[in-house]
Design a protein around this motif. Structure first.
Motif, short mmCIF file in Angstrom:
data_model
loop_
_atom_site.label_atom_id
_atom_site.label_comp_id
_atom_site.label_asym_id
_atom_site.label_seq_id
_atom_site.Cartn_x
_atom_site.Cartn_y
_atom_site.Cartn_z
N LYS A 107 0.84 -1.21 0.00
CA LYS A 107 0.00 0.00 0.00
C LYS A 107 0.87 1.25 0.00
CE LYS A 107 -3.98 -2.12 2.29
NZ LYS A 107 -4.93 -2.02 3.43
N PRO A 108 0.30 2.40 -0.38
CA PRO A 108 1.06 3.65 -0.40
C PRO A 108 1.58 4.01 0.99
CG PRO A 108 -1.00 3.90 -1.60
CD PRO A 108 -1.08 2.59 -0.89
N LEU A 109 2.75 4.66 1.03
CA LEU A 109 3.36 5.04 2.30
C LEU A 109 3.33 6.55 2.49
CD1 LEU A 109 6.49 2.67 2.27
CD2 LEU A 109 4.20 2.22 3.14
N ASP A 110 2.34 7.22 1.92
CA ASP A 110 2.27 8.67 2.02
C ASP A 110 1.65 9.09 3.34
OD1 ASP A 110 -0.70 8.81 1.68
OD2 ASP A 110 -0.20 8.02 -0.31
N LEU A 111 1.67 10.39 3.57
CA LEU A 111 1.20 10.97 4.83
C LEU A 111 -0.26 10.62 5.11
CD1 LEU A 111 1.47 12.87 7.27
CD2 LEU A 111 1.08 14.79 5.71
N LEU A 112 -1.12 10.76 4.11
CA LEU A 112 -2.56 10.56 4.32
C LEU A 112 -2.86 9.10 4.64
CD1 LEU A 112 -4.04 12.82 1.49
CD2 LEU A 112 -3.95 13.29 3.94
N THR A 113 -2.25 8.17 3.91
CA THR A 113 -2.50 6.75 4.16
C THR A 113 -2.04 6.35 5.55
OG1 THR A 113 -2.17 6.30 1.80
CG2 THR A 113 -2.14 4.41 3.28
N LEU A 114 -0.88 6.83 5.93
CA LEU A 114 -0.34 6.52 7.26
C LEU A 114 -1.26 7.06 8.35
CD1 LEU A 114 1.89 5.54 9.19
CD2 LEU A 114 3.03 7.74 8.85
N ALA A 115 -1.72 8.30 8.17
CA ALA A 115 -2.61 8.90 9.18
C ALA A 115 -3.91 8.11 9.29
CB ALA A 115 -2.89 10.35 8.81
N ASP A 116 -4.45 7.66 8.15
CA ASP A 116 -5.70 6.88 8.18
C ASP A 116 -5.52 5.58 8.95
OD1 ASP A 116 -7.03 8.79 6.73
OD2 ASP A 116 -6.79 7.77 4.79
N VAL A 117 -4.39 4.90 8.73
CA VAL A 117 -4.14 3.63 9.41
C VAL A 117 -4.00 3.85 10.90
CG1 VAL A 117 -2.42 1.79 9.72
CG2 VAL A 117 -3.10 2.49 7.42
N LEU A 118 -3.27 4.87 11.30
CA LEU A 118 -3.07 5.15 12.72
C LEU A 118 -4.37 5.57 13.39
CD1 LEU A 118 0.36 7.02 12.54
CD2 LEU A 118 -0.06 4.79 13.59
N GLU A 119 -5.17 6.30 12.66
CA GLU A 119 -6.46 6.74 13.23
C GLU A 119 -7.39 5.54 13.39
OE1 GLU A 119 -9.61 10.39 12.73
OE2 GLU A 119 -8.54 9.67 10.94
N ALA A 120 -7.39 4.64 12.43
CA ALA A 120 -8.25 3.46 12.50
C ALA A 120 -7.88 2.57 13.69
CB ALA A 120 -8.15 2.67 11.20
N SER A 121 -6.60 2.57 14.04
CA SER A 121 -6.15 1.74 15.16
C SER A 121 -6.22 2.50 16.49
CB SER A 121 -4.73 1.24 14.93
OG SER A 121 -3.82 2.34 14.87
N GLY A 122 -6.64 3.77 16.43
CA GLY A 122 -6.74 4.57 17.65
C GLY A 122 -5.41 5.06 18.16
N GLU A 123 -4.36 5.06 17.32
CA GLU A 123 -3.02 5.43 17.77
C GLU A 123 -2.56 6.79 17.24
OE1 GLU A 123 -1.15 3.90 19.86
OE2 GLU A 123 -2.39 2.11 20.14
N LEU A 124 -3.36 7.45 16.41
CA LEU A 124 -2.90 8.68 15.78
C LEU A 124 -2.51 9.74 16.80
CD1 LEU A 124 -2.34 10.27 13.23
CD2 LEU A 124 -4.77 10.96 13.18
N GLN A 125 -3.34 9.95 17.79
CA GLN A 125 -3.04 10.98 18.78
C GLN A 125 -1.86 10.58 19.67
OE1 GLN A 125 -4.35 14.00 18.59
NE2 GLN A 125 -5.39 13.13 16.78
N ASN A 126 -1.70 9.26 19.89
CA ASN A 126 -0.60 8.79 20.74
C ASN A 126 0.77 9.05 20.12
OD1 ASN A 126 -2.42 7.85 22.63
ND2 ASN A 126 -2.47 5.77 21.79
N VAL A 127 0.81 9.14 18.79
CA VAL A 127 2.09 9.37 18.12
C VAL A 127 2.30 10.84 17.78
CG1 VAL A 127 2.12 7.03 17.18
CG2 VAL A 127 1.20 8.91 15.80
N GLY A 128 1.40 11.70 18.22
CA GLY A 128 1.58 13.13 18.01
C GLY A 128 0.58 13.77 17.07
N GLY A 129 -0.33 12.96 16.48
CA GLY A 129 -1.37 13.52 15.62
C GLY A 129 -0.87 13.78 14.20
#
Length: 467
Positions: free
Chosen positions: A63-85
C-alpha cells in the motif's frame, strides 16, 4: 541526582529523518533496504517505533506510504493521537533534509540501538559477577566472555537470539551476498593454500562457521598440512590463525613453520657448518611471519575445550576477527567424563563446531585414525576410521583424509600424497594430489598424478586375474 542521570544513547533527529524520508520517497531502493534491516524496537522513541511499524506493515501489504494513508491507518487503530497527531506526521516530512540520505539516518538509528543493547549486556555481566548463585569464578568469567561475544556479533546485525522471522534472516542474507560481491573478507570463505584443493572448493571456499577435520594415520603429513594452512591464513588471507599444538612443542612447531615457509630443509638448523645463505633466508621468512602478527601458537599439553574457547574469544575481542583455529590433535585433548570415549570426544567436536559458528571462522581439527584401516587392501582413509570419534561425521562440515602410498610401498615415490575430501556439506568432494618433501607441500599436475595412480592400481589386478 538529576544532573547525574544519563539518558540512554539515542539519535532523535535521525529517527525523525528516517520516518520523513520514507513518506517522501517510499518507492526508492534505499527505502526498501531500510525496511530490510531496521526494526521498530531499534527506535528509542516509542512513538517513532510505532510509526515505523505502521509504515513497514503498509509496505509489506503493497500500500502507499504517504502521509494521508499513514494517518488513516493510525487513526483506524486509535493510535494517531498517541504518536503526536496528523500535525506531527506532517512535520516529519517537512523537516527531513533529504530522503537521499536515508541509509545514513537508518544506520545512525541502528548504531544507537546497538549501544543500548551493549549497555544491557554489560549490566547482565555485572549481575553475573556480583551474584552468589553457586557459580565458580571460572564459570562466571566464561559467561561474561559469552555475553561479550554476543555484543560483537549483534553489533553487526543487531539480531536477537532465539527464533527469528524469515524476513530478518533474509535481510541478513542480503548483507552477506553484498559482502561477497564486494569481496569483503568478512563475507567470503577461506582458502587452504593447496591450489588443487582450493580449485575444488570454489566458489564457496572453506565456508566460515565450519568444522574442517583432517584424518590420517601417523607419518602421513597431518602436521605439514596443519602448518601450511596456518601460514596461508596468516600471510595470504591476512587473518589471525590460532594454532593449538598438543603434540609438538612450540619451538619445534615454529621451526617447522619457518622451514616450510622458506623452503629450507630444517636439517640446516642442526649443522655446525650450516649454509649462511639458507640460514639467512630462513631467518628472513621467520621474521616476516613474526612481523605479520597473525600467527599465534599455544602448546599447553592436554588442554580442555574450555581453554581453546577462552583463548579464541580473547583474540577475537582483541583483533575483532579470527580466520582459523587449528587443533593438533583431538584425542590429545582433555575430554570430559562420559560413559564412552566416543561420547566424551563428541562433546569436544560439538563444542568446536559451535565455536566456529560463534566466531565466524574455520576450525581445523586433526584426528588420528584407527590402525584397523591398515588391514584393508585399500588403505585410503574414510571418516568412519576416526578413532574414538564416531560422532565426528555428524559434526564436521568437511572431512579430508591424507594418504601416501609410499608409507606402505618402498618402490613408490615417497613424496606422492593424496588429499581425499570425503565429505563436503557445501559442495563437491573428490581427490587432489600433491607432493610432500621435507615438510613442504608442492603442487603437481593433477591429470598426470591421477593417471599414474590408476596405472599403479591396475597392475596388481592384472597379476591376480583381475581381483
Amino acid at each position: 541526582m538529576i544532573d547525574d542521570y544519563k539518558l540512554p544513547p539515542n539519535n532523535y533527529e535521525a529517527e525523525q529523518a528516517v520516518l520523513g524520508s520514507i513518506m517522501l520517497d517510499a518507492q526508492s531502493d534505499n527505502i526498501q533496504r531500510v525496511f530490510s534491516f531496521l526494526k521498530p524496537d531499534m527506535f528509542y522513541s516509542r512513538q517513532h517505533g510505532h510509526i515505523f511499524k505502521s509504515l513497514s506493515d503498509l509496505n509489506t501489504k503493497g500500500k502507499p506510504l504517504d502521509l494521508l494513508t499513514l494517518a488513516d491507518v493510525l487513526e483506524a487503530s486509535g493510535e494517531l493521537q498517541n504518536v503526536g497527531g496528523f500535525a506531527y506526521l506532517a512535520e516529519l516530512s517537512k523537516n527531513t533534509p533529504s530522503a537521499a540520505n536515508v541509509i545514513h539516518y537508518a544506520n545512525a538509528v541502528k548504531d544507537k540501538a546497538t549501544e543500548r543493547m551493549a549497555i544491557t549486556q554489560a549490566n547482565r555481566m555485572l549481575e553475573i559477577l556480583y551474584s552468589r548463585n553457586g557459580m565458580s569464578t571460572e564459570d562466571k568469567i566464561e559467561a561474561v566472555q559469552a555475553l561479550s561475544m554476543q555484543i560483537d556479533e549483534r553489533a553487526k546485525t543487531v539480531k536477537r537470539g532465539g527464533l527469528m522471522p524469515f524476513f530478518d534472516v533474509f535481510s541478513e542474507w542480503l548483507d552477506v551476498v553484498d559482502g561477497r560481491l564486494a569481496q569483503d573478507p568478512a563475507s567470503i570463505g577461506i582458502t587452504s593454500g593447496i591450489q588443487a584443493l582450493d580449485a575444488m572448493l570454489e566458489p564457496k571456499r572453506i565456508v566460515k562457521g565450519s568444522l574442517f577435520v583432517i584424518g590420517a594415520r601417523p607419518k602421513m603429513g597431518k602436521t605439514t598440512l596443519y602448518t601450511s594452512m596456518a601460514i596461508h591464513c596468516a600471510l595470504n588471507e591476512n587473518l589471525p590463525a590460532l594454532a593449538f599444538s598438543l603434540e609438538m612443542p612450540r619451538v619445534q612447531l615454529a621451526e617447522n613453520i619457518i622451514s616450510q615457509n622458506s623452503g629450507v630443509n630444517s636439517k640446516v638448523f642442526y649443522l655446525n657448518d650450516y649454509d649462511d645463505n639458507k640460514f639467512s633466508l630462513a631467518s628472513a621468512k621467520g621474521f616476516e611471519i613474526a612481523q605479520n602478527g597473525n600467527l599465534y601458537i599455544d602448546d599447553t599439553p592436554g588442554l580442555p575445550l574450555a581453554h581453546i574457547v577462552a583463548e579464541s574469544r580473547r583474540i577475537k575481542r582483541e583483533r575483532g576477527v579470527v580466520g582459523m583455529i587449528l587443533v593438533d590433535y583431538l584425542t590429545l585433548m582433555k575430554a570430559e567424563k562420559a560413559e564412552r570415549n566416543d561420547l566424551a570426544y563428541g562433546i569436544i567436536t560439538k563444542g568446536l563446531k559451535n565455536l566456529a559458528k560463534e566466531l565466524n571462522c574455520v576450525v581445523v581439527l586433526l584426528t588420528q585414525l584407527n590402525r584397523d584401516l591398515e588391514k584393508r587392501q585399500n588403505k585410503r582413509p574414510l571418516p568412519s576410521d576416526s578413532r574414538d570419534t564416531g560422532q565426528i561425521e555428524q559434526d564436521c562440515d568437511y572431512w579430508l583424509g591424507i594418504y601416501r602410498e609410499g608409507a606402505y610401498e618402498e618402490n613408490v615415490n615417497q613424496a606422492e600424497t593424496e588429499y581425499l575430501l570425503r565429505l563436503n556439506r557445501h559442495g563437491e568432494s573428490g581427490v587432489v594430489y600433491a607432493e610432500q618433501r621435507n615438510g613442504i607441500i608442492y603442487p603437481v599436475d593433477q591429470e598426470q598424478a591421477k593417471r599414474r595412480n590408476i596405472e599403479r592400481e591396475e597392475k596388481p589386478k592384472s597379476k591376480k586375474g583381475g581381483y
